[in-house]
Scaffold this motif. Structure first.
Motif, PDB file in Angstrom:
ATOM      1  N   VAL A  68      12.699  -1.763   5.138  1.00 36.42           N
ATOM      2  CA  VAL A  68      11.487  -2.566   5.089  1.00 36.42           C
ATOM      3  C   VAL A  68      11.893  -3.935   5.605  1.00 36.42           C
ATOM      4  O   VAL A  68      12.636  -4.660   4.939  1.00 36.42           O
ATOM      5  CB  VAL A  68      10.908  -2.640   3.662  1.00 36.42           C
ATOM      6  N   PRO A  69      11.460  -4.275   6.828  1.00 38.62           N
ATOM      7  CA  PRO A  69      11.915  -5.526   7.429  1.00 38.62           C
ATOM      8  C   PRO A  69      11.426  -6.759   6.685  1.00 38.62           C
ATOM      9  O   PRO A  69      10.350  -6.749   6.080  1.00 38.62           O
ATOM     10  CB  PRO A  69      11.317  -5.500   8.830  1.00 38.62           C
ATOM     11  N   GLY A  70      12.241  -7.790   6.785  1.00 39.79           N
ATOM     12  CA  GLY A  70      11.821  -9.116   6.370  1.00 39.79           C
ATOM     13  C   GLY A  70      11.472  -9.888   7.628  1.00 39.79           C
ATOM     14  O   GLY A  70      10.526  -9.549   8.334  1.00 39.79           O
ATOM     15  N   ALA A 135      15.920  -1.265  -5.729  1.00 36.36           N
ATOM     16  CA  ALA A 135      14.797  -0.381  -6.027  1.00 36.36           C
ATOM     17  C   ALA A 135      13.859  -0.273  -4.825  1.00 36.36           C
ATOM     18  O   ALA A 135      13.661  -1.230  -4.089  1.00 36.36           O
ATOM     19  CB  ALA A 135      14.033  -0.906  -7.239  1.00 36.36           C
ATOM     20  N   MET A 136      13.310   0.911  -4.652  1.00 39.04           N
ATOM     21  CA  MET A 136      12.350   1.141  -3.572  1.00 39.04           C
ATOM     22  C   MET A 136      11.142   0.222  -3.781  1.00 39.04           C
ATOM     23  O   MET A 136      10.642   0.119  -4.900  1.00 39.04           O
ATOM     24  CB  MET A 136      11.917   2.613  -3.590  1.00 39.04           C
ATOM     25  N   PRO A 137      10.711  -0.467  -2.747  1.00 40.63           N
ATOM     26  CA  PRO A 137       9.597  -1.407  -2.925  1.00 40.63           C
ATOM     27  C   PRO A 137       8.283  -0.697  -3.222  1.00 40.63           C
ATOM     28  O   PRO A 137       8.014   0.378  -2.706  1.00 40.63           O
ATOM     29  CB  PRO A 137       9.532  -2.141  -1.583  1.00 40.63           C
ATOM     30  N   GLU A 138       7.465  -1.338  -4.055  1.00 41.44           N
ATOM     31  CA  GLU A 138       6.157  -0.789  -4.380  1.00 41.44           C
ATOM     32  C   GLU A 138       5.179  -1.067  -3.245  1.00 41.44           C
ATOM     33  O   GLU A 138       5.292  -2.065  -2.541  1.00 41.44           O
ATOM     34  CB  GLU A 138       5.634  -1.421  -5.669  1.00 41.44           C
ATOM     35  N   GLY A 139       4.241  -0.159  -3.066  1.00 35.81           N
ATOM     36  CA  GLY A 139       3.180  -0.373  -2.107  1.00 35.81           C
ATOM     37  C   GLY A 139       3.548  -0.076  -0.662  1.00 35.81           C
ATOM     38  O   GLY A 139       2.770  -0.378   0.239  1.00 35.81           O
TER      39      GLY A 139
END
Length: 154
Positions: A68-70, A135-139
């Motif tokens: 998930v890029p920043g 942790a895997m990000p929500e959403g």
């Protein structure tokens, strides 16, 4: 030429030699134009190769990298060359997998990153290596990596 977020790229659009080692490989990145949105990027390398550090024999893996890029995106040709640089690199499966993940995490500072290294058997034992930054990000839709447990993987 107009300056763009792609202006600093050196490898894309031309002939580039395969780096001799992972340390010599140059990863490149571009600013994420969608940095205000959380989304998943997946790279799949089903024909990853490295060398056994003891025998020099080739080892093969199916790598799946999700992030998930920043603020940054990895430029895919530089990633391809980085992964290809392991072709003549001797290291155990665990070291290769975690080295790739840590280099990407350090370079990109993503919101989240995980890697699945699904290694084909050597000596009758497949070795699968998994790592993630937290942790895997929500959403964010992050599908299963889709690589089955070893049964003649292909």
């Amino acid at each position: 030429m107009t300056e763009t977020i792609y202006s600093n790229l050196k490898q894309l659009g031309g002939t580039t030699e395969l780096p001799q080692s992972p340390e010599a490989a140059v990863l490149e990145r571009v600013a994420n134009p969608q940095a205000d949105v959380s989304y998943n990027v997946r790279f799949t390398a089903p024909e990853f190769t490295s060398l056994c550090p003891m025998t020099g024999q080739p080892d093969f893996a199916h790598l799946v990298i999700d992030y998930v890029p920043g603020d940054w995106l990895v430029e895919s040709k530089s990633l391809k060359l980085f992964l290809g640089s392991f072709r003549n690199h001797g290291a155990f499966h665990e070291d290769c997998t975690i080295s790739i993940a840590r280099r990407l995490a350090d370079f990109l500072a993503p919101r989240w990153l995980r890697i699945g290294g699904y290694w084909y058997p050597r000596g009758g034992i497949p070795i699968d290596v998994f790592w993630q930054t937290g942790a895997m990000p929500e959403g964010v839709w992050i599908p299963d990596q889709g690589v089955p447990p070893y049964r003649g993987r292909g």
